[in-house]
Enzyme design. Structure first.
Site, PDB file in Angstrom:
ATOM      1  N   LYS A  52       6.614  -3.998  21.202  1.00 41.41           N
ATOM      2  CA  LYS A  52       7.892  -1.737  21.320  1.00 41.41           C
ATOM      3  C   LYS A  52       7.594  -1.885  19.784  1.00 41.41           C
ATOM      4  O   LYS A  52       8.290  -3.402  19.239  1.00 41.41           O
ATOM      5  CB  LYS A  52       8.762  -2.119  22.795  1.00 41.41           C
ATOM      6  CG  LYS A  52      10.143  -3.044  21.910  1.00 41.41           C
ATOM      7  CD  LYS A  52      10.866  -3.222  23.076  1.00 41.41           C
ATOM      8  CE  LYS A  52      11.875  -4.120  22.762  1.00 41.41           C
ATOM      9  NZ  LYS A  52      12.792  -4.687  23.884  1.00 41.41           N
ATOM     10  N   ARG A 146      21.149  -2.510  33.354  1.00 45.23           N
ATOM     11  CA  ARG A 146      20.648  -1.568  32.552  1.00 45.23           C
ATOM     12  C   ARG A 146      19.368  -1.075  33.967  1.00 45.23           C
ATOM     13  O   ARG A 146      19.698  -0.537  34.160  1.00 45.23           O
ATOM     14  CB  ARG A 146      20.006  -2.323  31.425  1.00 45.23           C
ATOM     15  CG  ARG A 146      20.197  -1.491  30.275  1.00 45.23           C
ATOM     16  CD  ARG A 146      19.847  -2.251  29.500  1.00 45.23           C
ATOM     17  NE  ARG A 146      18.473  -2.565  29.072  1.00 45.23           N
ATOM     18  CZ  ARG A 146      17.304  -3.313  28.024  1.00 45.23           C
ATOM     19  NH1 ARG A 146      18.662  -3.770  27.123  1.00 45.23           N
ATOM     20  NH2 ARG A 146      16.869  -3.840  28.429  1.00 45.23           N
ATOM     21  N   HIS A 177      15.522  -9.046  33.643  1.00 45.19           N
ATOM     22  CA  HIS A 177      15.876  -8.822  31.830  1.00 45.19           C
ATOM     23  C   HIS A 177      17.620  -9.592  32.209  1.00 45.19           C
ATOM     24  O   HIS A 177      18.263  -9.455  32.529  1.00 45.19           O
ATOM     25  CB  HIS A 177      16.458  -8.293  31.009  1.00 45.19           C
ATOM     26  CG  HIS A 177      16.427  -7.915  29.889  1.00 45.19           C
ATOM     27  ND1 HIS A 177      15.026  -8.799  29.145  1.00 45.19           N
ATOM     28  CD2 HIS A 177      16.345  -7.451  28.950  1.00 45.19           C
ATOM     29  CE1 HIS A 177      15.054  -8.642  27.492  1.00 45.19           C
ATOM     30  NE2 HIS A 177      15.959  -7.686  28.073  1.00 45.19           N
ATOM     31  N   ARG A 233       8.406 -13.761  28.396  1.00 39.99           N
ATOM     32  CA  ARG A 233       8.521 -12.022  27.404  1.00 39.99           C
ATOM     33  C   ARG A 233       9.012 -12.631  25.561  1.00 39.99           C
ATOM     34  O   ARG A 233      10.073 -12.280  25.726  1.00 39.99           O
ATOM     35  CB  ARG A 233       9.037 -10.955  28.047  1.00 39.99           C
ATOM     36  CG  ARG A 233       8.687 -10.739  29.269  1.00 39.99           C
ATOM     37  CD  ARG A 233       9.061  -9.448  29.711  1.00 39.99           C
ATOM     38  NE  ARG A 233      10.467  -9.109  29.762  1.00 39.99           N
ATOM     39  CZ  ARG A 233      11.823  -9.921  30.442  1.00 39.99           C
ATOM     40  NH1 ARG A 233      10.944 -10.394  31.932  1.00 39.99           N
ATOM     41  NH2 ARG A 233      12.323 -10.266  30.138  1.00 39.99           N
ATOM     42  N   TYR A 277      27.838   5.284  -6.005  1.00 43.41           N
ATOM     43  CA  TYR A 277      29.429   6.233  -5.623  1.00 43.41           C
ATOM     44  C   TYR A 277      30.690   5.769  -5.317  1.00 43.41           C
ATOM     45  O   TYR A 277      30.308   4.505  -5.073  1.00 43.41           O
ATOM     46  CB  TYR A 277      28.512   7.313  -4.478  1.00 43.41           C
ATOM     47  CG  TYR A 277      27.705   8.427  -4.503  1.00 43.41           C
ATOM     48  CD1 TYR A 277      27.747   9.155  -4.899  1.00 43.41           C
ATOM     49  CD2 TYR A 277      26.700   7.927  -3.343  1.00 43.41           C
ATOM     50  CE1 TYR A 277      26.412   9.543  -5.682  1.00 43.41           C
ATOM     51  CE2 TYR A 277      25.310   8.542  -3.338  1.00 43.41           C
ATOM     52  CZ  TYR A 277      25.689   9.386  -4.277  1.00 43.41           C
ATOM     53  OH  TYR A 277      24.232  10.390  -4.777  1.00 43.41           O
ATOM     54  N   CYS A 324      22.544   3.562  -1.565  1.00 42.78           N
ATOM     55  CA  CYS A 324      22.836   4.957  -1.732  1.00 42.78           C
ATOM     56  C   CYS A 324      21.587   5.507  -0.262  1.00 42.78           C
ATOM     57  O   CYS A 324      21.488   4.274   0.161  1.00 42.78           O
ATOM     58  CB  CYS A 324      22.478   5.733  -2.917  1.00 42.78           C
ATOM     59  SG  CYS A 324      23.638   5.290  -3.921  1.00 42.78           S
ATOM     60  N   MET A 325      21.513   6.732  -0.390  1.00 41.15           N
ATOM     61  CA  MET A 325      20.372   7.043   0.650  1.00 41.15           C
ATOM     62  C   MET A 325      19.005   6.759   0.343  1.00 41.15           C
ATOM     63  O   MET A 325      18.199   6.152   0.945  1.00 41.15           O
ATOM     64  CB  MET A 325      19.882   9.062   0.482  1.00 41.15           C
ATOM     65  CG  MET A 325      19.576   9.084   2.327  1.00 41.15           C
ATOM     66  SD  MET A 325      19.056  11.145   1.841  1.00 41.15           S
ATOM     67  CE  MET A 325      21.325  11.064   2.273  1.00 41.15           C
ATOM     68  N   ASP A 326      18.286   6.448  -1.114  1.00 42.78           N
ATOM     69  CA  ASP A 326      17.302   6.394  -1.141  1.00 42.78           C
ATOM     70  C   ASP A 326      17.337   5.604  -2.600  1.00 42.78           C
ATOM     71  O   ASP A 326      16.073   4.808  -2.862  1.00 42.78           O
ATOM     72  CB  ASP A 326      16.443   7.442  -1.936  1.00 42.78           C
ATOM     73  CG  ASP A 326      16.724   8.623  -2.492  1.00 42.78           C
ATOM     74  OD1 ASP A 326      16.286   9.875  -1.325  1.00 42.78           O
ATOM     75  OD2 ASP A 326      17.568   8.177  -2.898  1.00 42.78           O
TER      76      ASP A 326
END
Ligand SMILES: *Cc1c(COP(=O)(O)O)cnc(C)c1O
Length: 392
Positions: A52, A146, A177, A233, A277, A324-326
């Site tokens: 999955k 669940r 599960h 599983r 930052y 940071c972001m990238d």
């Protein structure tokens, strides 16, 4: 009026041919070896490999193919869409999915020979309505809280299943599960296993052959043989990672994914230089900083700021300053480095590099989230795509 002259686009520099700047290498040999190791741990049960969420971020189709090559009896996915994607790609083996929203296309599942799971009498009715000879597995909630039929709902589902079987439907499995399998001594494990046996007995008492009984995830496969039943599983362990960073086990698994990037910049800076930052890091001495073009936009957790390390030229190097972001920065000390050199954020750990588990600990999470969450500009690169010693 004269028509406007077409403007020539400014010439763009030729992109480096197919050299990704950040990529996750997925070693399918390691994956197949893990699958075989895990199958041998549960010799009396069939093995379902769980793929999955794009095979926990490792790439659905190549991983599923490698799973079959390594002898996986079943493949498990969460949603019907994932199952149909596998069928569209040519997978023909036993395939189970378990998370269906109302209105799920169970007719498409039946046409594609995908096994589905009914978690309530209502869902069973939807499955029955969708095919001439409907077939389904049943899910009982033994205490996870669940999905699955809980308490009286199970009694209702059993009664509905008995009627369905009389009407020609096939019940091919019953399963549940575990909530705390990664804590092998947690009392919930015994309680859920006992409840599962009871639930199976209820089904049998109603005259329904339960088919495949299954309960174990990776953690229970590795630590709890009494929970193996007819099928296990395995998800996270097939990717070579433990269910929890602290779960004790002695199963030899190899982490399948390595996360790498090319340094986007390299610079020498003096002592006292703030980095990234908020200046959460200040250099203590003159040093070389390398810029890694991966950040939280790629799914690397900002929470690992100040705690994570990477691997460069055979050495561990700290990730310094705010992630940071990238991008993020590594402190390379006096190691010679050039723009374009490869840095590894995590890998199998065999050469001394950090692992996905190290990044999980640094980020306050589990390895599942580290590998599954990667995205953005990270490309997946599969190695050993062909199985030399295939045991198909
Ligand atoms: C994800 C999942 C698994 C696999 O769990 P791991 O801990 O990764 O082995 C097994 N069964 C179900 C129902 C799941 O959702």
């Amino acid at each position: 009026m004269t028509p406007p002259t077409p403007q020539a686009l400014p010439s763009t520099p030729q992109a480096l041919p197919s050299t990704p700047q950040a990529w996750a290498e997925v070693d399918l040999d390691a994956y197949r070896q893990n699958v075989r190791t895990l199958a041998a741990l549960a010799p009396t049960a069939q093995l379902m490999t769980v793929v999955k969420a794009d095979a926990y971020g490792h790439g659905l189709l190549p991983v599923a193919r490698a799973a079959r090559e390594a002898g996986a009896d079943w493949i498990g996915v969460a949603t019907l869409d994932e199952a149909l994607a596998l069928r569209a790609a040519g997978d023909e083996g036993p395939l189970l999915c378990w998370l269906a929203a109302p209105g799920a296309d169970f007719a498409a599942a039946a046409r594609a020979d995908v096994e589905v799971t009914a978690s309530s009498a209502e869902q069973l009715a939807e499955v029955l309505a969708a095919a001439d000879v409907p077939s389904t597995q049943l899910k009982v909630d033994t205490g996870l809280g669940r999905n699955g039929a809980f308490g009286d709902q199970w009694t209702d589902l059993v009664a509905a299943a008995a009627r369905a079987v009389e009407g020609g439907a096939r019940i091919t499995g019953v399963w549940s599960h575990l909530a705390c399998a990664d804590e092998p001594s947690h009392p919930a494990n015994d309680a859920q296993e006992a409840r599962f046996r009871e639930a199976v007995a209820e089904l049998e008492a109603a005259g329904v052959d339960p088919g495949l009984r299954h309960l174990a995830n990776s953690a229970a496969l590795m630590t709890r043989p009494s929970a193996h039943f007819d099928l296990v599983r395995a998800g996270i362990a097939t990717y070579g990672l433990p269910p929890d960073p602290t779960m004790p086990h002695d199963v030899p698994l190899t982490p399948v994914m390595s996360l790498r990037a090319r340094l986007a910049a390299v610079k020498r800076v003096p002592a006292g230089q703030g980095v990234s930052y908020g200046y959460r890091h200040v250099t203590q001495r003159e040093t070389t900083l390398g810029l890694v073009p991966i950040g939280y936009g790629e799914g690397v957790h900002r929470a690992a700021t100040g705690r994570a390390s990477a691997f460069f030229a055979g050495r561990r190097v700290p990730v310094v300053g705010t992630i940071c972001m990238d991008q993020m920065v590594v402190d390379l000390g006096d190691l010679p480095a050039r723009r374009g050199d490869v840095v590894t954020l995590f890998g199998p750990g065999t050469a001394g590099e950090p692992t996905a588990v190290d990044w999980a600990v640094a980020s306050g999470t589990i390895a599942y989230e580290v590998v599954t969450g990667l995205g953005g500009r990270i490309q997946l690169v599969h190695t050993h795509d062909h199985d030399p010693g295939g045991t198909r």
